[in-house]
Design an enzyme around this catalytic site. Structure first.
Site, PDB file in Angstrom:
ATOM      1  N   ASP A 154       2.494  -0.008  -1.417  1.00 36.15           N
ATOM      2  CA  ASP A 154       2.550   1.277  -2.084  1.00 36.15           C
ATOM      3  C   ASP A 154       3.843   1.361  -2.863  1.00 36.15           C
ATOM      4  O   ASP A 154       4.774   1.130  -2.277  1.00 36.15           O
ATOM      5  CB  ASP A 154       2.519   2.188  -0.868  1.00 36.15           C
ATOM      6  N   ASP A 194      -0.848   3.454  -8.092  1.00 37.63           N
ATOM      7  CA  ASP A 194       0.276   2.607  -7.356  1.00 37.63           C
ATOM      8  C   ASP A 194      -0.063   2.320  -5.893  1.00 37.63           C
ATOM      9  O   ASP A 194       1.070   1.985  -5.411  1.00 37.63           O
ATOM     10  CB  ASP A 194       1.461   4.172  -7.209  1.00 37.63           C
ATOM     11  N   GLU A 195      -1.285   1.918  -5.713  1.00 39.30           N
ATOM     12  CA  GLU A 195      -1.492   1.405  -4.446  1.00 39.30           C
ATOM     13  C   GLU A 195      -2.506   0.119  -4.443  1.00 39.30           C
ATOM     14  O   GLU A 195      -3.374   0.324  -5.108  1.00 39.30           O
ATOM     15  CB  GLU A 195      -2.141   2.220  -3.681  1.00 39.30           C
TER      16      GLU A 195
END
Length: 425
Positions: A6, A101-102
């Site tokens: 993350d 973003d992960e």
DNA sequence: TCTGGGGTCCTAGGACCC
DNA sequence: TCTGGGGTCCTAGGACCC
């Protein structure tokens, strides 16, 4: 074992990569039209600026504390995301990109020490190659990996990497973990659990399967299994084509003119159609919606949508025609509109098109050639270089973005400080 | 004055079939 | 007086995610 990687405060971190002077200072990134705060550096979080905060409510605090404020720059964030994901996919057996973003990684088997070292090396590599700091949680299920990432991010001892083994006092950690924070439990379910006296993850997994199934459906039961370390949510390495594609924007100012609304709807349709072709789908239904500003209780409100069905197409010209007609059906004079949007739904793959029995409706080959050529040109010279007259000047005027950083990685013209307008000519 | 955008999954209930 | 049983498909709405 599964790792969740993350990116920390992703959009704020992207801005920092290209302006190191921002390090150690509070940074926020705003939503479209510079309306709400959608990303915050740790320093900004510490000042008490919440996620989703309307900018105008925090203006004083922001000025007083000299918070650095940025309009969103999704071209930049999307490109940085691609770089991070590329590094991750080189370093793992398998990857599922879960959001901008992960990503989940399949780490296979290994001793605790090996797994933790893998995570630590990966974090170092991403930071070194892209400048983006990440947190990594490792666990036997996705839901536990989510929790591990929470711990990695918050507990300073972890140095942003945390391994969740099934022996190491999982019970104690779950007892400390509020249900509201569990992946898949939102406000409503947390309230319901609260009334039952269930406030943490450890209490949740003590409920019987039958009870969880009855009260929280199959989704709840899967969560319980995941929390017990039994994977119930599958690892999806192949990214599936979207089942719906939506483009919608609030306007910088309220709109009364039909012409402008039509230009907005045409522009959104063009964007949707581009995304549709990129995933090789055709669509058979479209929703067009418009509404007034719901925060202005003093003004008359109007909110409507309409759904149109049609034979499969991916042709921008056809879709814009349909969208304009749909808009005509729901538009009413005298209202001040704040938002318009288009959703495409009910897709079929472009290579498995069924022919129509009664309603022959072949995609016009010449038009499609034109549309594909426009795609190629826009890919090469930048989005919106070639546009339909129907779109008018919509995207020139639509967005308030006073504080956007340059698109360092995707537009040379901006890096050289030539205005985008000049370069287009 | 000013308040984001883009998705997924699950369920209940209605309509329909034989 | 009394009216079956076993299914599928579709849709709207709710809840959730980042």
């Amino acid at each position: 074992m599964i790792a969740l990687v993350d990116c920390n405060n992703f959009y704020a971190s992207c801005e920092r990569v290209f302006d190191p002077g921002l390090n150690g200072k509070p940074v926020v990134v705003l939503s479209n039209n510079d309306g709400c705060v959608i990303a915050r550096s740790n320093e900004a979080k510490a000042l008490g600026i919440p996620m989703g905060a309307p900018l105008f409510q925090y203006r004083q605090l922001i000025e007083a504390k000299q918070v650095r404020v940025f309009s969103s720059n999704f071209a930049l964030y999307g490109d940085m995301s691609r770089r991070v994901m590329n590094i991750l996919s080189e370093s793992a057996r398998d990857i599922e990109i879960y959001s901008i973003d992960e990503a989940f990684l399949d780490l296979g088997k290994g001793s605790d020490t090996e797994l933790l070292q893998t995570a630590q090396k990966l974090r170092k590599k991403v930071l070194q190659y892209t400048g983006i700091p990440v947190s990594i949680g490792v666990a036997p299920s996705k839901t536990l990996a989510k929790i591990a990432t929470h711990i990695a991010k918050k507990d300073p001892y972890c140095e942003f990497c945390y391994l969740f083994t099934d022996t190491a006092g999982r019970e104690a950690i779950l007892a400390d973990f509020p249900v509201r924070e569990i992946w898949g439990i939102g406000r409503r379910t947390a309230e319901k659990l609260g009334k039952m006296g269930i406030s943490n993850a450890a209490a949740f997994i003590k409920l019987s399967d039958a009870f969880v199934l009855r009260e929280f459906t199959i989704t709840g039961l899967r969560m319980k299994q995941e929390l017990l370390g039994q994977p119930a949510i599958t690892f999806e390495s192949l990214s599936k084509p979207k089942k719906a594609i939506c483009t919608a924007r609030s306007f910088g100012e309220m709109i009364t003119s039909y012409e402008f609304l039509e230009q907005a709807v045409a522009s959104h349709t063009v964007t949707c159609a581009e995304k549709l072709r990129r995933q090789h789908s055709c669509t058979t239904s479209m929703m067009v919606f418009i509404h007034t500003n719901m925060f202005r209780k003093d003004l008359p409100q109007y909110c409507r949508n309409t759904v149109v069905k049609f034979p499969p197409t991916q042709n921008t010209l056809t879709l814009v025609h349909i969208a304009k007609n749909a808009l005509k059906g729901i538009f009413r004079e005298t209202f001040a509109y704040k938002k318009a949007g288009v959703i495409l739904m009910d897709f079929v793959q472009e290579n498995s098109l069924q022919e129509e029995l009664f309603n022959a409706y072949p995609e016009d080959a010449r038009e499609m050639e034109l549309v594909r050529t426009v795609d190629l040109l826009n890919d090469r010279y930048g989005r919106g270089t070639l546009r339909l007259a129907d779109q008018g000047l919509f995207d020139k005027h639509a967005l308030k973005q006073k504080r956007r950083s340059r698109s360092y990685t995707t537009r040379w013209s901006e890096l050289l400080d030539i205005s985008a307008d000049t370069s287009k000519k």
